[in-house]
Design an enzyme around this catalytic site. Structure first.
Site, PDB file in Angstrom:
ATOM      1  CB  CYS A 188      62.442  18.481 -19.405  1.00 34.88           C
ATOM      2  SG  CYS A 188      60.845  18.897 -18.723  1.00 34.88           S
ATOM      3  CG  HIS A 211      60.180  20.299 -23.196  1.00 30.23           C
ATOM      4  ND1 HIS A 211      60.664  19.148 -22.767  1.00 30.23           N
ATOM      5  CD2 HIS A 211      61.096  21.000 -24.076  1.00 30.23           C
ATOM      6  CE1 HIS A 211      61.784  19.041 -23.117  1.00 30.23           C
ATOM      7  NE2 HIS A 211      62.368  19.981 -24.153  1.00 30.23           N
ATOM      8  CG  ASP A 228      68.049  26.708 -19.843  1.00 30.43           C
ATOM      9  OD1 ASP A 228      67.415  27.390 -19.166  1.00 30.43           O
ATOM     10  OD2 ASP A 228      68.741  25.476 -19.620  1.00 30.43           O
ATOM     11  CD  GLU A 273      47.469  29.423 -29.766  1.00 31.13           C
ATOM     12  OE1 GLU A 273      47.204  28.519 -30.795  1.00 31.13           O
ATOM     13  OE2 GLU A 273      48.319  29.330 -29.087  1.00 31.13           O
ATOM     14  CB  ILE A 281      36.855  17.356 -19.919  1.00 30.62           C
ATOM     15  CG1 ILE A 281      36.978  16.501 -20.938  1.00 30.62           C
ATOM     16  CG2 ILE A 281      37.180  16.769 -18.294  1.00 30.62           C
ATOM     17  CD1 ILE A 281      38.050  15.619 -21.238  1.00 30.62           C
ATOM     18  CB  ALA A 323      36.635  21.206  -8.550  1.00 28.97           C
ATOM     19  N   PRO A 378      40.753  19.551  -7.774  1.00 35.12           N
ATOM     20  CG  PRO A 378      41.441  17.392  -9.048  1.00 35.12           C
ATOM     21  CD  PRO A 378      41.132  19.074  -8.881  1.00 35.12           C
ATOM     22  N   PRO A 384      45.668  18.397 -12.802  1.00 30.60           N
ATOM     23  CG  PRO A 384      46.143  20.804 -12.336  1.00 30.60           C
ATOM     24  CD  PRO A 384      45.322  19.801 -13.095  1.00 30.60           C
TER      25      PRO A 384
END
Length: 653
Positions: A266, A326, A329, A422, A451, A454, A456, A538
């Site tokens: 994308c 996502h 443009d 929200e 959940i 740190a 990682p 991530p």
């Protein structure tokens, strides 16, 4: 006047006519590309070809073998199309605003012609013919085989793409270097992209052009530029994460006879489209929508089917999906956007205001784009007897919508341009706005599931903490957590549990963008519905280090030192550096010989000659068998060296 004088004049006229018959009046035509391109903000695209913008005059010079005779005149004719299907005769005086016209000034053996195009002229490649006409309308001489490109003009008030803010024009049209935001809404990372400047031939309506480009970029239809692929292998092409700019993609597509380039995802689709739109003169910026929804059935909800181990039942579920991020443009002064998405070959443009207000009847594809930032996520657990249980998921879509700031290399959050805060969603029904706001009397669930982790580093072992908290000390029956192909699944009896994720396990299943998805599920007595939480973790990667010592001057050789250290506990094979930089050097690959051992640093030195003055970005990507998409960037300031006997050099060919 004596007979002798008359005879001399007659002889002179005959000699002049004979000379003009043999040599022609017009000896040469200068399109003045350098001067015109500079005035029309197209010098970065090219200085040899004439590239101008509609609604703004440009001049050409005729070199002549004499002066234009009385009652003779010049005509200009334009042709457009591969077979000159469109012919435009340029008027010799100013008329209505929707007509081409020109005026001329002569001085001895030179004539200056100034052409004026309407602000809604068809954009594309024009051929130009200069005709010398006799008093009775015959063509005495013709100079053709000249051409120029006409683009949109966001500097022109009468052009529909007009943008009054010069700072925005410099960013959304002229800037060749950009930043793309990726990762997750909680942990946003940035990667640099070289948009470059390319010339493309299309038409006059920017909405039409936007839809054509949206279709062209994806090779699933319309002989598109890129083929999409979201999983390995990429061995018969280039992995999406290896690209650092649009220019190599467009050049490869063109040289291969408009055959699709492999591969894109994308952000690559959106970045290439951004390059093309900016080059055409349509102000464009790239937007990242984190936690983006793809509502295929149009019910404004994203439905997922899971088995009892929290694994997706893809074969039994629908085609709804949600993505970590996502890309959109937005074009036309931010009043419309073009969306490039998975499985949707052409989407948009639709007004940003329609998306925010939920005006779903507005063209184009507004319901789909509205759902991108507003849809509800619903999980269903399919039990062994086939029954479905609805699971609460407090996740929301359309979070931290981001773009590069016009004031520098940092992120602007533009979420409120596209949606209300929200908990408030606006949808127009029957011409009126209906806003969904959670009821104040709705009772929150007694259990809270979270959940924690740190930050990682890829290649290390790390812990994930699943935590259950209760508002009234109720106890839960069970908690289940799963991640990364169910490498760790457990039933927890305590209110908190620590899961150890080891590199040897997750290395084989981590996604291309180095994310690990963890799901946690809890149910308790008295709760009507179980609770599900999903988190994308991530994994940070190392950087490529770049040094460009000393000063950089146009057309003079510069050396860049590039180094990378292997952080993994295993050797890396097949290492390759990819370098690119607008105005610096074209896309270049350098392969590393041999394996790179754990902790080993590999260094290379690259020489190049800067091509244009200004502030430039040198982008470097490193990839190997086990570690991919490692980026580095540095700024190079290119100057014109002060020398005694050389003229000014602003570009090097």
């Amino acid at each position: 006047m004596t007979d002798t004088s008359k005879s001399q004049i007659l002889v002179h006229d005959r000699c002049l006519n004979f000379l003009l018959f043999v040599l022609g009046l017009i000896s040469d035509v200068d399109l003045r590309s350098r001067e015109n391109n500079s005035a029309h903000h197209t010098r970065e695209i090219d200085q040899k070809r004439l590239i101008v913008r509609r609604g703004q005059p440009f001049s050409i010079t005729l070199q002549c073998n004499g002066t234009l005779r009385p009652r003779h005149h010049l005509d200009l004719v334009l042709h457009l199309g591969k077979r000159d299907e469109v012919e435009i005769k340029v008027q010799k005086e100013r008329g209505a605003g929707d007509k081409w016209w020109f005026n001329q000034q002569g001085a001895q053996d030179e004539m200056l012609l100034t052409l004026h195009s309407p602000a809604d002229a068809i954009i594309g490649r024009y051929s130009l013919a200069v005709l010398l006409m006799s008093p009775d309308g015959r063509i005495l001489e013709k100079k053709d085989k000249m051409s120029f490109h006409l683009l949109y003009n966001p500097w022109c008030k009468d052009d529909v793409v007009y943008l009054p803010d010069e700072t925005q024009l410099q960013e959304y049209i002229m800037n060749e270097d950009g930043i793309i935001y990726m990762g997750t809404w909680e942990y946003i990372k940035s990667t640099h992209w070289n948009y470059g400047q390319m010339d493309i031939e299309q038409r006059f309506d920017p909405v039409y052009v936007s839809r054509i480009i949206a279709a062209m970029v994806n090779s699933n239809d319309d002989r598109g530029v890129l083929t999409g692929r979201w999983t390995e292998p990429y061995s018969d092409g280039v992995a999406p994460y290896q690209w650092t700019g649009s220019v190599p993609i467009l050049r490869q597509w063109s040289k291969a006879g408009v055959r699709a380039v492999k591969y894109g995802q994308c952000w690559v689709f959106a970045a290439v489209a951004c390059t093309v739109l900016r080059c055409l003169g349509i102000p464009t910026r790239l937007i990242t929508n984190f936690s983006s929804a793809h509502d295929v059935d149009g019910n404004l909800s994203i439905d997922f089917l899971l088995d009892e181990n929290l694994q997706p039942l893809e074969s039994r579920g629908g085609r709804d999906s949600s993505w970590n991020f996502h890309f959109l443009d937005p074009t036309l002064k931010n009043s419309a956007m073009v969306l490039f998405s998975f499985g949707v070959f052409r989407c948009g443009p639709c007004p940003v205001t329609a998306i925010k207000e939920g005006n779903l009847g507005v063209k184009y594809d507004t319901p789909f784009v509205f759902a991108e930032v507003n849809a509800d996520i619903i999980h269903w657990i399919v039990q062994r007897n086939g029954q479905r249980r609805k699971v609460l998921d407090h996740a929301t879509v359309g979070r931290n919508i981001s773009t590069k700031s016009v004031y520098g290399d940092f992120r602007d959050d533009v979420t409120l341009h596209y949606k209300y805060p929200e908990g408030e969603r606006s949808v127009r029904e029957g011409g009126r706005r209906v806003t969904d706001v959670p009821s104040e009397s709705s009772e929150p669930g007694r259990l809270q599931l979270s959940i924690k982790h740190a930050k990682p580093v890829f290649g290390t072992d790390f812990d994930v903490i699943i935590e259950v908290s209760s508002l009234d000390d109720c106890s839960c029956n069970s908690v289940r957590a799963g991640c990364c192909l169910m490498l760790c699944v457990c039933v927890l009896s305590a209110q908190q549990e620590v899961l150890r994720l080891r590199y040897d396990d997750y290395a084989q299943c981590v996604s291309d963008d180095h994310l690990i998805r963890v799901k946690a599920f809890v149910e308790a007595p008295g709760e009507n519905e179980p609770l599900l939480t999903v988190t994308d973790i991530p994994l940070s990667r190392p950087e490529v280090f770049i040094q460009v010592p000393g000063k950089a001057f146009v057309c003079e050789q510069v050396k860049a030192s590039i180094s990378f250290t292997n952080p993994l506990p295993v050797p890396l094979k097949g290492g390759v550096f990819t370098l690119e930089g607008a105005g610096l050097l074209s896309s270049t690959k350098i392969h590393v010989s041999g394996d790179i051992s754990p902790g080993q640093t590999v260094s290379i030195v690259v020489s190049f000659s800067p091509m244009r003055t200004g502030v430039r970005k040198l982008l470097v990507d490193f990839d190997s068998d086990r570690l991919k998409d490692v980026k580095g960037v540095t700024t190079v300031v290119e100057s014109q060296e002060v020398q005694k006997y050389l003229p000014e050099i602003t570009e090097c060919y």
